[in-house]
Design an enzyme around this catalytic site. Structure first.
Site, PDB file in Angstrom:
ATOM      1  N   HIS A 132       0.873  -1.182   0.000  1.00  0.00           N
ATOM      2  CA  HIS A 132       0.000   0.000   0.000  1.00  0.00           C
ATOM      3  C   HIS A 132       0.913   1.236   0.000  1.00  0.00           C
ATOM      4  O   HIS A 132       2.034   1.182   0.533  1.00  0.00           O
ATOM      5  CB  HIS A 132      -0.823  -0.047   1.290  1.00  0.00           C
ATOM      6  N   ASP A 209       3.376  -4.276   7.994  1.00  0.00           N
ATOM      7  CA  ASP A 209       2.112  -3.545   7.903  1.00  0.00           C
ATOM      8  C   ASP A 209       0.990  -4.566   8.130  1.00  0.00           C
ATOM      9  O   ASP A 209       0.704  -5.399   7.263  1.00  0.00           O
ATOM     10  CB  ASP A 209       2.016  -2.902   6.510  1.00  0.00           C
ATOM     11  N   GLN A 212      -4.216  -5.336   7.089  1.00  0.00           N
ATOM     12  CA  GLN A 212      -5.197  -6.266   6.502  1.00  0.00           C
ATOM     13  C   GLN A 212      -5.114  -7.653   7.116  1.00  0.00           C
ATOM     14  O   GLN A 212      -5.842  -8.553   6.700  1.00  0.00           O
ATOM     15  CB  GLN A 212      -4.967  -6.360   4.979  1.00  0.00           C
ATOM     16  N   LYS A 235     -10.385  -1.004  10.195  1.00  0.00           N
ATOM     17  CA  LYS A 235     -10.611  -2.196   9.362  1.00  0.00           C
ATOM     18  C   LYS A 235     -10.933  -3.402  10.228  1.00  0.00           C
ATOM     19  O   LYS A 235     -11.233  -4.475   9.738  1.00  0.00           O
ATOM     20  CB  LYS A 235      -9.371  -2.474   8.503  1.00  0.00           C
ATOM     21  N   CYS A 373      -4.670   2.333  -3.733  1.00  0.00           N
ATOM     22  CA  CYS A 373      -3.435   2.886  -3.141  1.00  0.00           C
ATOM     23  C   CYS A 373      -2.271   1.920  -3.321  1.00  0.00           C
ATOM     24  O   CYS A 373      -1.471   1.702  -2.391  1.00  0.00           O
ATOM     25  CB  CYS A 373      -3.623   3.222  -1.661  1.00  0.00           C
TER      26      CYS A 373
END
Ligand code: PMP
Length: 415
Positions: A132, A209, A212, A235, A373
């Site tokens: 991202h 990261d 997700q 999220k 993104c």
């Protein structure tokens, strides 16, 4: 057993789960809502909405600044969210959990406070093609200031990181490696333990990261073996503007503050200000208190459902949706990794992603279209955009069926 034969009703009661999410009951353009934009932001259960509501109704006050009862209650609730988050990701210490506005702020904090002071010309940061922009642009900004460069490890056509290449690229000039746990476009799950092991062998810190990953799977930062883990709350059932950075204490102790202001100091003097210890050193200003109260409630909700059930249900939905989508002529799926979370990017020959998303919306179906993104990923696949259906544990097979019917209709209209 094929995914369509599998009986999932035994896993958990999805109707009961759905009843906890008030927004799922609404209609859009007169049609029942099918919300398949969960990778963008998740819907919120009643318990989260109620926790935020109750905070403002019953406890609203600023944190850590007041000795009065309300201030104490607000502080306890806010700090309670840190405890829950530390437990949720199995951080060795609550003080290693810095509360931020989300992954973007968490990564920027590492970029400016950890990387920038250390980088010099000739150094590099290694990331991957599937990131991202939040895990690319901050590194480019600090690289530009320091004379360092940003390198990106390649992926294969299935959307998997080419591990041998990644390891080959971990050369002595690399001062930090930055990898997503799960791709927001492809759903690919990266083998973080293996990546962390190789980084550690070479003395290169690893930032992950986790935006997700956390909505779908249990995360244990100690088992993963990474050095920084960035996450975002919205999220994972929590309010927007909440997130965190977990990092090893040694690294955090060594990092200067990023934002200066109230609450992050020990003593302010014009002949030299001293700073609070972690985590407060990195938390200047009034935080999103009610948001974090909501984040605490979101974690309680995940705990009550359990990731085993969530994972089983979602993987079944993913297999079913993939199988059903493959029935559509001219449909191409981007991202066919062996280990994948329920995110499906695709295109249909001859149809523009945005036109399709707009027509799907008219049928009550919310999907995202665009570059998500992730420009470098679009460049890799040589497409300007994809459609993305991203599922959550409150989605159902019936919604997937409705989605496929709508897609066939839209395809006809656009052909
Ligand atoms: N990384 C990934 C993989 C994401 O999917 C997102 C959100 N789309 C982000 C980072 C940024 O998260 P936030 O906007 O919540 O900071």
């Amino acid at each position: 057993m094929s995914p369509s034969q599998a009986t999932t009703a035994t896993v958990f009661d999805v109707a009961q789960i759905r009843a906890d999410f008030p927004l799922l009951a609404r209609t859009v353009h007169g049609k029942p809502l099918v919300y398949f934009d969960n990778a963008n932001t998740s819907q919120k259960p009643e318990s989260v909405i109620e926790a935020v509501n109750a905070h403002y109704r019953e406890r609203n006050a600023n944190v850590a600044r007041a000795v009065h009862q309300l201030g104490e209650e607000a502080t306890t609730a806010y700090e309670g969210a840190r405890d829950k988050l530390a437990h949720f990701i199995h951080a060795p210490s609550r003080n290693e959990v810095i509360l931020t506005s989300g992954t973007t702020q968490s990564i920027n904090l590492v970029a400016y406070s950890y990387a920038l002071p250390r980088l010099k010309p000739g150094d590099s940061i290694l990331t991957t093609v599937m990131e991202h922009h939040a895990n690319i642009v901050p590194w480019q900004l600090v690289a530009a200031r320091s004379g360092a460069t940003v390198k990106a490890a390649p992926i294969n056509e299935r959307g998997e990181l080419i591990l041998e290449k990644f390891f080959e690229m971990l050369t002595p000039d690399v001062k930090l490696a930055c990898v997503t746990h799960v791709s927001n476009v492809l759903g690919t799950v990266n083998p973080i333990r293996e990546i962390a092991r190789e980084c550690r062998k070479r003395g290169i810190p690893l930032l992950v990261d986790g935006s997700q990953a956390l909505p779908h799977r249990p995360v244990d930062v100690q088992v993963l073996g990474c050095d920084f883990y960035a996450l975002t709350g919205h999220k994972m059932l929590a309010p927007t503007g909440t997130g965190a950075l977990w990092a090893r204490r040694e690294l955090l102790d060594d990092m200067p503050p990023f934002f200066g202001g109230g609450e992050m100091i020990r003593e302010v003097r014009f002949d030299g200000t001293t700073f609070a210890g972690i985590p407060h050193k990195f938390e200047a200003g009034t935080p999103n208190i009610a948001g974090f109260v909501g984040l605490g409630a979101a974690i309680d909700y995940y705990d009550s459902v359990g990731f085993e059930a969530i994972h089983a249900w979602e993987q079944n939905l993913l297999a079913y949706a993939t199988e059903r989508l493959r029935e559509i002529p001219g449909l191409r799926i981007f991202g066919e990794a062996k280990d994948k979370e329920p995110v499906i990017s695709f295109l249909i020959d001859g149809a523009q992603a945005t036109d399709m998303a707009t027509l799907l919306d008219l049928q009550g179906i919310a999907v995202r279209s665009g570059h998500h993104c992730a420009h470098p990923l679009m460049q890799f696949y040589n497409v300007p955009a994809t459609l993305r259906a991203s599922l959550a544990f409150y989605n159902t097979r019936e919604e997937i069926d409705a989605f496929v019917v709508a897609l066939l209709k839209v395809r006809k209209l656009l052909m």
